[in-house]
Design a protein around this motif. Structure first.
Motif, PDB file in Angstrom:
ATOM      1  N   LEU A  35       0.717  -1.159   0.026  1.00  0.00           N
ATOM      2  CA  LEU A  35       0.110   0.084   0.057  1.00  0.00           C
ATOM      3  C   LEU A  35       0.783   1.267   0.040  1.00  0.00           C
ATOM      4  O   LEU A  35       0.571   2.164  -0.689  1.00  0.00           O
ATOM      5  N   ILE A  36       2.026   1.151   0.796  1.00  0.00           N
ATOM      6  CA  ILE A  36       2.786   2.600   0.884  1.00  0.00           C
ATOM      7  C   ILE A  36       3.754   2.846  -0.335  1.00  0.00           C
ATOM      8  O   ILE A  36       3.885   3.771  -0.547  1.00  0.00           O
ATOM      9  N   GLU A  37       3.993   1.892  -1.032  1.00  0.00           N
ATOM     10  CA  GLU A  37       4.467   2.109  -2.314  1.00  0.00           C
ATOM     11  C   GLU A  37       3.616   2.400  -3.373  1.00  0.00           C
ATOM     12  O   GLU A  37       3.699   1.571  -4.646  1.00  0.00           O
ATOM     13  N   GLY A  38       2.732   3.291  -3.537  1.00  0.00           N
ATOM     14  CA  GLY A  38       2.053   4.015  -4.596  1.00  0.00           C
ATOM     15  C   GLY A  38       0.634   3.259  -4.833  1.00  0.00           C
ATOM     16  O   GLY A  38      -0.147   3.866  -5.494  1.00  0.00           O
ATOM     17  N   VAL A  39       0.182   2.067  -4.228  1.00  0.00           N
ATOM     18  CA  VAL A  39      -0.968   1.459  -4.407  1.00  0.00           C
ATOM     19  C   VAL A  39      -2.222   2.497  -3.860  1.00  0.00           C
ATOM     20  O   VAL A  39      -3.067   2.700  -4.639  1.00  0.00           O
ATOM     21  N   TRP A  40      -1.754   3.261  -2.809  1.00  0.00           N
ATOM     22  CA  TRP A  40      -2.850   4.126  -2.312  1.00  0.00           C
ATOM     23  C   TRP A  40      -2.965   5.361  -3.007  1.00  0.00           C
ATOM     24  O   TRP A  40      -4.128   5.811  -2.946  1.00  0.00           O
ATOM     25  N   GLN A  41      -2.114   5.408  -4.163  1.00  0.00           N
ATOM     26  CA  GLN A  41      -2.568   6.716  -5.008  1.00  0.00           C
ATOM     27  C   GLN A  41      -3.564   6.360  -6.043  1.00  0.00           C
ATOM     28  O   GLN A  41      -3.664   7.371  -6.870  1.00  0.00           O
ATOM     29  N   GLU A 171     -10.565  10.320  -1.581  1.00  0.00           N
ATOM     30  CA  GLU A 171     -10.004   9.312  -2.324  1.00  0.00           C
ATOM     31  C   GLU A 171      -9.039   8.541  -1.536  1.00  0.00           C
ATOM     32  O   GLU A 171      -8.986   7.144  -1.521  1.00  0.00           O
ATOM     33  N   ALA A 172      -7.971   9.335  -0.859  1.00  0.00           N
ATOM     34  CA  ALA A 172      -6.785   8.633  -0.338  1.00  0.00           C
ATOM     35  C   ALA A 172      -7.422   8.103   0.833  1.00  0.00           C
ATOM     36  O   ALA A 172      -6.981   7.011   1.168  1.00  0.00           O
ATOM     37  N   TYR A 173      -8.272   8.597   1.715  1.00  0.00           N
ATOM     38  CA  TYR A 173      -8.783   8.054   2.696  1.00  0.00           C
ATOM     39  C   TYR A 173      -9.694   6.684   2.494  1.00  0.00           C
ATOM     40  O   TYR A 173      -9.313   5.558   3.009  1.00  0.00           O
ATOM     41  N   LEU A 174     -10.130   6.600   1.286  1.00  0.00           N
ATOM     42  CA  LEU A 174     -11.256   5.642   1.012  1.00  0.00           C
ATOM     43  C   LEU A 174     -10.334   4.372   0.539  1.00  0.00           C
ATOM     44  O   LEU A 174     -10.642   3.308   0.914  1.00  0.00           O
ATOM     45  N   VAL A 175      -9.384   4.735  -0.025  1.00  0.00           N
ATOM     46  CA  VAL A 175      -8.388   3.458  -0.746  1.00  0.00           C
ATOM     47  C   VAL A 175      -7.527   3.207   0.706  1.00  0.00           C
ATOM     48  O   VAL A 175      -7.568   1.765   0.456  1.00  0.00           O
ATOM     49  N   ILE A 176      -7.071   3.814   1.287  1.00  0.00           N
ATOM     50  CA  ILE A 176      -6.260   3.506   2.356  1.00  0.00           C
ATOM     51  C   ILE A 176      -6.891   2.547   3.385  1.00  0.00           C
ATOM     52  O   ILE A 176      -6.306   1.619   4.016  1.00  0.00           O
ATOM     53  N   THR A 177      -8.017   2.864   3.504  1.00  0.00           N
ATOM     54  CA  THR A 177      -9.003   1.986   4.559  1.00  0.00           C
ATOM     55  C   THR A 177      -9.905   0.760   3.802  1.00  0.00           C
ATOM     56  O   THR A 177     -10.561   0.298   4.529  1.00  0.00           O
ATOM     57  N   ALA A 178      -9.875   0.637   2.699  1.00  0.00           N
ATOM     58  CA  ALA A 178     -10.535  -0.232   1.862  1.00  0.00           C
ATOM     59  C   ALA A 178     -10.600  -1.686   2.331  1.00  0.00           C
ATOM     60  O   ALA A 178     -11.557  -2.439   2.263  1.00  0.00           O
ATOM     61  N   ASP A 179      -9.360  -1.907   3.071  1.00  0.00           N
ATOM     62  CA  ASP A 179      -9.308  -3.379   3.500  1.00  0.00           C
ATOM     63  C   ASP A 179      -8.291  -3.560   4.514  1.00  0.00           C
ATOM     64  O   ASP A 179      -7.089  -2.903   4.549  1.00  0.00           O
TER      65      ASP A 179
END
Ligand SMILES: CC(=O)SCCNC(=O)CCNC(=O)[C@H](O)C(C)(C)COP(=O)(O)OP(=O)(O)OC[C@H]1O[C@@H](n2cnc3c(N)ncnc32)[C@H](O)[C@@H]1OP(=O)(O)O
Ligand SMILES: O=C([O-])CC(=O)C(=O)O
Length: 367
Positions: A35-41, A171-179
Motif C-alpha cells: 500500500l505504501i508504495e504507490g497503491v494508495w494513489q 479518495e486517499a482515505y477511502l483507498v487506504i482504509t478499503a481493506d
C-alpha cells in the motif's frame, strides 16, 4: 490445559490472498502490492477491482466498473422510506445500517457475489450522503453519473462539486482504509457469509461491529480526545493525566501492529495538508503518547493507528464526528465483500468455534 485464547489473539481462522497485515514490519499488502508504495494513489474503482478480482483493471475494465458503480447509486423506494423515518439525531452508523438493510430487503437469501458488492459499494456512499443531508433537514441530492465515486459522495452531500484537493483527500482515505485482512468487522461479515447469509446481511453485521470505539468508532473518539487536549503546549500533561487515570489513548494500539501503522503514516501526511491546525495538535499529542506508551508498556509496543489522523481529514471535508465511522464503513464495504466472497469460493465451512465450560459441575450426574 485450557485452549482458550482471549480475544482470539493469534488464532488463524481463514486463509486469504486479498490482503496481508504484517504487524512486525508495518506492512499492508493489497493483493501483492504494498500500500505504501504507490497503491494508495489509485482511485476507489481501481482498488475495488484489485481487491475483488486480484489485479488492477485494464482501461476498458475500469471504465466498465465506473459505469456500473455510477448506474447503481440511487437508493430504492424502501431505503428512501427508511430515510424519511429516521430521527435526525440518530447515530449515522445506525442510519447507514438501517438504510442498507432496507435497500437490501428482498426475498430469500441469495449467495454473496461481487456483482452484489458493486451495488452495496455504490449505495453505501449514497446512504451516507443522504443521511448527512437528512440531519440538516435537506432532501437528498440525486447522484451524478458523470462524477467519480469519491467526488460524487461529496457532491451528494453538498449539492455542488468539491475541489480537486478535496476529492484527492477523500479518495486517499477511502483507498487506504478499503481493506485490512481479518479485522473484527471483516470477521463478522465472514461469519454471516459462512452460515449462508446474503451479502447485505453480512455488510449490515460488519457495520455493527465497526461502530464500536475500539474499532471504527475510535476516529471520533480520537478527535474528541484531541479537542480535550486543546493545544500542543497542553499535550504532555493531557496524555500523562489520561493514562494515570487508567484511560486509553484513542487512535493508538493495535492487535496486529507492533510498529507504526503504515496507514497512519500516509493519513498523517494527508492530514497535514488538509487540516494543518488539527495536525499540529495531533502531532504534539502523538509525540507525548508514543513516549508514555513505550515507558508504561515496554512489553507490548503500542503505536499510532489508522484512526488517529483520520478525523482531521474527514472533518476538513465536512463530515461531523459521528459520521467518521460511516465514511470508514463506506470504504471498507469493498474489503468486507471481497473477503466474504473469497471465503465462500474456497468452500469455507460454517464458522463455529467453541466455548469452554467454566461453570460448576452438576450436583449429581443424571446418568
Ligand atoms: C480500525 C481499527 O480498529 S484500529 C484500532 C482503533 N481503536 C483504538 O484506537 C482504541 C484504542 N486502542 C485500544 O483500545 C487497543 O489498542 C485495541 C482495541 C486497538 C487493541 O486491543 P488488544 O489487542 O486487545 O490490546 P489490549 O487491549 O490487550 O492492550 C494491550 C496492553 O496495551 C495497553 N494499551 C493498548 N492500547 C492502548 C491505548 N490506546 N491506550 C493505553 N493503553 C493501551 C493496554 O492497557 C494493555 O496493557 P496491559 O497488558 O498492561 O493490560
Ligand atoms: O484490523 C484490525 O484489527 C483493525 C483495523 O486496523 C482495521 O480494520 O482497519
Amino acid at each position: 490445559m485450557s485452549a482458550f485464547q482471549s480475544g482470539l489473539e493469534g488464532v488463524v481462522v481463514a486463509q486469504t490472498e486479498i490482503s496481508e497485515v504484517d504487524g512486525e514490519r508495518g506492512r499492508l499488502i493489497y493483493r501483492g502490492g504494498n500500500l505504501i508504495e504507490g497503491v494508495w494513489q489509485r482511485n476507489v474503482p481501481e482498488i475495488a477491482h484489485l481487491l475483488w478480482y486480484g489485479r488492477f483493471p485494464t482501461a476498458a475494465e475500469l471504465a466498465d466498473l465506473e459505469r456500473v458503480l455510477a448506474s447503481r447509486r440511487a437508493l430504492n423506494p424502501a431505503a428512501r422510506a427508511a430515510l424519511a423515518g429516521l430521527p435526525v439525531d440518530a447515530d449515522p452508523m445506525d442510519a447507514l445500517r438501517t438504510l442498507l438493510s432496507a435497500a437490501g430487503a428482498g426475498p430469500g437469501c441469495p449467495s454473496p457475489s461481487i456483482d452484489q458488492a458493486k451495488t452495496i459499494t455504490a449505495q453505501a456512499a449514497t446512504a451516507l450522503a443522504a443521511f448527512w443531508r437528512h440531519r440538516r433537514g435537506l432532501p437528498p441530492v440525486e447522484p451524478c453519473a458523470e462524477l467519480g465515486h469519491a467526488e460524487n459522495l461529496l457532491y451528494m452531500m453538498r449539492g455542488e462539486r468539491p475541489t480537486a484537493d478535496e476529492v484527492r483527500w477523500l479518495e486517499a482515505y477511502l483507498v487506504i482504509t478499503a481493506d485490512h485482512a481479518l479485522s473484527p468487522s471483516t470477521f463478522t461479515a465472514q461469519i454471516v457469509g459462512s452460515a449462508g447469509g446474503d451479502l447485505w446481511s453480512a455488510i449490515v453485521a460488519a457495520i455493527s461491529t465497526l461502530k464500536g470505539p475500539a474499532h471504527g468508532g475510535a476516529i471520533a473518539a480520537a478527535t474528541a480526545m484531541l479537542a480535550d487536549a486543546g493545544t500542543p503546549e497542553n499535550a504532555e500533561r493531557f496524555v500523562v493525566d489520561l493514562l494515570d487515570r487508567g484511560g486509553r489513548l484513542m487512535g493508538f494500539g493495535h492487535r496486529e501492529y507492533r510498529v507504526y501503522d503504515p496507514r497512519a503514516r500516509l493519513l498523517g501526511a494527508v492530514c497535514r495538508e488538509a487540516n494543518p491546525a488539527f495536525h499540529e495538535v495531533a502531532s504534539a499529542v502523538e509525540e507525548a503518547a508514543l513516549r508514555e506508551l513505550a515507558r508504561r508498556y515496554p512489553h507490548r509496543p503500542n503505536f499510532t493507528n489508522v484512526d488517529f489522523f483520520a478525523g482531521g481529514i474527514l472533518s476538513r471535508l465536512g463530515f461531523d464526528p459521528d459520521f467518521f465511522a460511516c465514511v470508514f464503513a463506506a470504504a471498507r464495504v469493498v474489503g468486507w465483500s471481497a473477503h466474504v466472497v473469497e471465503y465462500l469460493d474456497r468452500g469455507g465451512r460454517i464458522i463455529s468455534p467453541k466455548s469452554e465450560w467454566i461453570g460448576p459441575e452438576p450436583a449429581s450426574d443424571p446418568g
